[in-house]
Design a protein around this motif. Structure first.
Motif, mmCIF file in Angstrom:
data_model
loop_
_atom_site.group_PDB
_atom_site.id
_atom_site.type_symbol
_atom_site.label_atom_id
_atom_site.label_comp_id
_atom_site.label_asym_id
_atom_site.label_seq_id
_atom_site.Cartn_x
_atom_site.Cartn_y
_atom_site.Cartn_z
ATOM 1 N N GLN A 1 1.094 -1.067 -0.024
ATOM 2 C CA GLN A 1 0.037 0.273 0.179
ATOM 3 C C GLN A 1 0.421 0.988 -0.034
ATOM 4 O O GLN A 1 0.528 2.335 -0.500
ATOM 5 C CB GLN A 1 -1.358 -0.092 1.410
ATOM 6 C CG GLN A 1 -2.413 -1.297 1.494
ATOM 7 C CD GLN A 1 -2.626 -1.383 2.309
ATOM 8 O OE1 GLN A 1 -3.022 -0.704 2.751
ATOM 9 N NE2 GLN A 1 -3.960 -2.428 2.237
ATOM 10 N N VAL A 2 2.022 1.464 0.467
ATOM 11 C CA VAL A 2 3.012 2.160 0.440
ATOM 12 C C VAL A 2 3.415 2.566 -0.782
ATOM 13 O O VAL A 2 3.798 3.747 -1.498
ATOM 14 C CB VAL A 2 3.830 2.030 1.299
ATOM 15 C CG1 VAL A 2 5.409 3.105 1.521
ATOM 16 C CG2 VAL A 2 3.840 2.276 2.947
ATOM 17 N N VAL A 3 3.774 1.337 -1.635
ATOM 18 C CA VAL A 3 4.102 1.198 -2.983
ATOM 19 C C VAL A 3 3.098 1.969 -3.477
ATOM 20 O O VAL A 3 3.376 2.756 -4.824
ATOM 21 C CB VAL A 3 4.683 -0.342 -3.236
ATOM 22 C CG1 VAL A 3 5.399 0.213 -4.712
ATOM 23 C CG2 VAL A 3 6.212 -0.229 -2.181
ATOM 24 N N ALA A 4 2.405 1.932 -3.649
ATOM 25 C CA ALA A 4 0.519 2.197 -4.447
ATOM 26 C C ALA A 4 0.443 3.531 -4.223
ATOM 27 O O ALA A 4 -0.791 3.978 -4.754
ATOM 28 C CB ALA A 4 -0.166 0.572 -4.486
ATOM 29 N N ALA A 5 1.338 4.070 -3.530
ATOM 30 C CA ALA A 5 0.843 5.437 -3.082
ATOM 31 C C ALA A 5 0.358 6.056 -4.288
ATOM 32 O O ALA A 5 -0.683 7.261 -4.981
ATOM 33 C CB ALA A 5 1.191 5.696 -1.539
ATOM 34 N N ALA B 1 -5.679 8.820 -6.102
ATOM 35 C CA ALA B 1 -4.193 9.225 -5.284
ATOM 36 C C ALA B 1 -4.742 9.692 -4.147
ATOM 37 O O ALA B 1 -4.120 10.033 -2.725
ATOM 38 C CB ALA B 1 -3.371 10.487 -5.666
ATOM 39 N N ALA B 2 -6.173 10.483 -3.863
ATOM 40 C CA ALA B 2 -6.820 11.001 -2.692
ATOM 41 C C ALA B 2 -6.652 9.295 -1.694
ATOM 42 O O ALA B 2 -7.559 9.921 -0.289
ATOM 43 C CB ALA B 2 -8.319 11.791 -3.169
ATOM 44 N N VAL B 3 -7.460 8.309 -2.276
ATOM 45 C CA VAL B 3 -7.470 7.177 -1.604
ATOM 46 C C VAL B 3 -5.885 6.930 -1.183
ATOM 47 O O VAL B 3 -5.524 6.603 0.035
ATOM 48 C CB VAL B 3 -8.418 6.262 -2.675
ATOM 49 C CG1 VAL B 3 -8.378 5.194 -1.294
ATOM 50 C CG2 VAL B 3 -9.432 6.497 -2.896
ATOM 51 N N THR B 4 -4.955 6.492 -2.632
ATOM 52 C CA THR B 4 -4.009 6.021 -1.865
ATOM 53 C C THR B 4 -3.023 6.688 -0.907
ATOM 54 O O THR B 4 -2.227 5.825 -0.073
ATOM 55 C CB THR B 4 -2.966 5.527 -3.155
ATOM 56 O OG1 THR B 4 -2.909 6.785 -3.858
ATOM 57 C CG2 THR B 4 -4.107 4.080 -4.052
ATOM 58 N N VAL B 5 -3.050 7.547 -1.360
ATOM 59 C CA VAL B 5 -1.999 8.646 -0.728
ATOM 60 C C VAL B 5 -1.964 8.668 1.728
ATOM 61 O O VAL B 5 -1.164 8.309 2.334
ATOM 62 C CB VAL B 5 -1.569 10.269 -1.207
ATOM 63 C CG1 VAL B 5 -0.779 10.364 -0.212
ATOM 64 C CG2 VAL B 5 -0.935 9.817 -2.876
ATOM 65 N N PRO B 6 -3.291 8.963 1.757
ATOM 66 C CA PRO B 6 -3.740 9.045 3.294
ATOM 67 C C PRO B 6 -3.591 7.514 3.633
ATOM 68 O O PRO B 6 -3.217 6.961 4.606
ATOM 69 C CB PRO B 6 -5.487 9.218 3.156
ATOM 70 C CG PRO B 6 -5.627 9.752 1.662
ATOM 71 C CD PRO B 6 -4.236 9.820 0.819
ATOM 72 N N GLN B 7 -3.958 6.756 2.305
ATOM 73 C CA GLN B 7 -3.634 4.779 2.826
ATOM 74 C C GLN B 7 -2.240 4.485 3.482
ATOM 75 O O GLN B 7 -2.080 4.365 3.913
ATOM 76 C CB GLN B 7 -4.604 3.893 1.856
ATOM 77 C CG GLN B 7 -4.558 2.669 1.932
ATOM 78 C CD GLN B 7 -5.639 1.997 0.549
ATOM 79 O OE1 GLN B 7 -6.773 1.448 0.926
ATOM 80 N NE2 GLN B 7 -4.865 0.986 0.114
ATOM 81 N N SER B 8 -0.997 4.956 2.345
ATOM 82 C CA SER B 8 0.077 5.462 2.817
ATOM 83 C C SER B 8 0.624 4.929 3.746
ATOM 84 O O SER B 8 0.710 4.378 5.019
ATOM 85 C CB SER B 8 0.930 5.447 1.628
ATOM 86 O OG SER B 8 0.594 6.744 1.720
ATOM 87 N N MET B 9 -0.057 6.758 3.924
ATOM 88 C CA MET B 9 0.611 6.989 5.843
ATOM 89 C C MET B 9 -0.201 6.446 6.918
ATOM 90 O O MET B 9 0.933 5.763 7.367
ATOM 91 C CB MET B 9 0.162 8.293 5.692
ATOM 92 C CG MET B 9 0.462 9.627 4.425
ATOM 93 S SD MET B 9 2.047 9.492 4.043
ATOM 94 C CE MET B 9 2.211 10.860 5.375
ATOM 95 N N VAL B 10 -1.410 5.662 6.360
ATOM 96 C CA VAL B 10 -1.588 4.811 7.491
ATOM 97 C C VAL B 10 -0.735 3.623 7.741
ATOM 98 O O VAL B 10 -0.871 2.890 8.747
ATOM 99 C CB VAL B 10 -3.391 4.773 6.918
ATOM 100 C CG1 VAL B 10 -3.687 3.761 8.055
ATOM 101 C CG2 VAL B 10 -3.624 5.543 7.501
ATOM 102 N N ALA B 11 -0.865 3.063 6.361
ATOM 103 C CA ALA B 11 -0.216 1.846 6.087
ATOM 104 C C ALA B 11 1.599 2.136 6.764
ATOM 105 O O ALA B 11 1.630 1.328 7.547
ATOM 106 C CB ALA B 11 -0.344 1.089 3.886
#
Length: 428
Positions: A192-196, A204-214
């Motif tokens: 998920q971090v790599v998918a940011a 990106a509005a989904v993947t970037v915050p998700q990467s921070m949480v991950a």
């Protein structure tokens, strides 16, 4: 995405496909004819080949409009990678570096990079990794994967082997406890971090915050493992044991520093090997004569690994930034300009490789750029090579291994982070 709703392997496959989609953009699945045309016309090309194909680029990850030049020839790319003084790496951290507090060895430059890397290098050296082949890597591959798959006569090699086995092996070498949930959670968070990086703003509005949480979840999960390891006091010949004992600039690492470093390694630990192994299997299955050549002579296994990584590398591109006014191939590149290095194009440059499209095991090899080159060469290279060699050897023992005609033919895709979504195979 919660990891509770899906089978952990399905979750990993979903996260993995998200990465592939993000790095495929609008590019053709087979980009090699495009590379050949560009190499012929403008080997030093103004503009960013990844962004032009709607793919997040390490050259200008935040899309600031940084001037970028794309290099497509082997000789130009090799010379940039060999000159870290004039071509800096810090822009590598612009991307998913944020999710891991910018603790990325790949984004360090100069003396700081060299010293830090030297401190950490021992467990990753070829001599150390080769000791693991019979004690760790082969037992994991055989006992936990191949011997369970063999009676089925069929498999999806991505889901059932390529995704889980490199993670299982490297986590054991880190010194982590063997726990299936821990393994799948950390692996999914890493992906998920790599998918940011996504060029589609809605995604990106989904993947970037998700990467921070991950990234935070990875830290919160690894820290207690590090603390428990230290509390046990038994320093084993693994990565955690090394990091707790080694001194860097006269002092030992704290638990926090070790946790940050391990988290960085987790980003690279599984998925790149997954993709490289998957790409290798697709190429060998597409060339049955070459598959038979390796089956008949197992000493060719290392050549099969390096040649498939040349012909279709996972890491298709890397980036550097000019530390001063430079010139490449007669083109002036001003200080502060980024260069996107198309490794995939360089690997099929006919000036460097005769008959470059052919899968040829007896090929006279030159330095392989697929793990990077120079001081930033991938530190996990020897682990990845050992894992791929062991797994290929096991695959060759499955009689009459072939694509399953009930499924679509797998396609390797992406201009970076290349890989197939699935590889359905049968054996007798």
């Amino acid at each position: 995405m919660s990891s509770t709703t899906l089978d952990p392997l399905d979750q990993m496959v979903a996260d993995y496909s998200l990465v592939t989609n993000g790095y495929a953009g609008t590019a053709p699945n087979n980009p090699y004819p495009m590379f050949a045309e560009l190499r012929g016309k403008c080997p030093v090309m103004h503009g960013d080949l990844l962004l032009q194909n709607q793919i997040p680029s390490m050259a200008d990850y935040m899309m600031t409009g940084r001037p970028t030049v794309t290099l497509l020839r082997y000789k130009d790319i090799h010379s940039v990678l060999m000159n870290p003084k004039d071509w800096l790496s810090y822009i590598v951290g612009d991307g998913f570096g944020a999710a891991v507090d910018n603790m990325l060895l790949t984004a360090m430059d100069g003396e700081a990079h060299d010293k830090f890397r030297a401190t950490l290098a021992k467990p990753f050296m070829r001599t150390e990794i080769r000791k693991l082949v019979d004690t760790l890597i082969r037992p994991v591959v055989m006992d936990e994967f191949i011997n369970k798959l063999r009676p089925n006569g069929k498999a999806d090699l991505v889901r059932e082997l390529a995704l889980p086995f490199p993670i299982r092996a490297i986590y054991a070498y880190f010194g982590f406890p063997h726990d299936a949930d821990l393994l799948s959670n950390l692996a999914s968070w890493a992906i998920q971090v790599v998918a940011a990086p996504q060029t589609d703003p809605e995604l990106a509005a989904v993947t970037v915050p998700q990467s921070m949480v991950a990234g935070q979840s990875m830290y919160d999960t690894v820290m207690p493992i590090v603390q428990a390891y230290r509390a046990r006091g038994e320093m084993r010949a693994d990565i955690l044991g090394h990091m707790m004992q080694v001194e860097h600039e006269g002092r030992k690492f704290t638990d926090d520093e070790i946790t940050l470093f391990i988290r960085m390694l987790l980003l690279a630990a599984g998925e790149t090997t997954t993709r490289s192994f998957a790409n290798m299997m697709v190429q060998l299955l597409e060339n049955p004569d070459v598959l038979e050549e390796v089956r008949a002579d197992r000493t060719l296994i290392p050549k099969a690994v390096s040649e498939t990584m040349r012909r279709d590398p996972t890491a298709g591109a890397v980036a550097r930034i000019a530390a001063r006014d430079m010139e490449v191939g007669g083109v002036a590149i001003p200080k502060g300009t980024a260069v996107l290095l198309s490794i995939a194009s360089a690997n099929r440059d006919p000036e460097a490789y005769e008959d470059p499209d052919r899968l040829w095991l007896k090929r006279p090899m030159r330095p392989l750029l697929s793990f990077g080159f120079g001081p930033h060469m991938c530190m996990g290279m020897h682990m990845a090579l050992a894992e791929m060699e062991v797994a290929l050897d096991a695959m060759l023992d499955l009689p009459n291994l072939r694509f399953d005609p009930a499924y679509p033919h797998p396609e390797i895709r992406g201009l970076n982070m290349r890989g197939p979504d699935a590889i359905h195979v049968l054996w007798d």
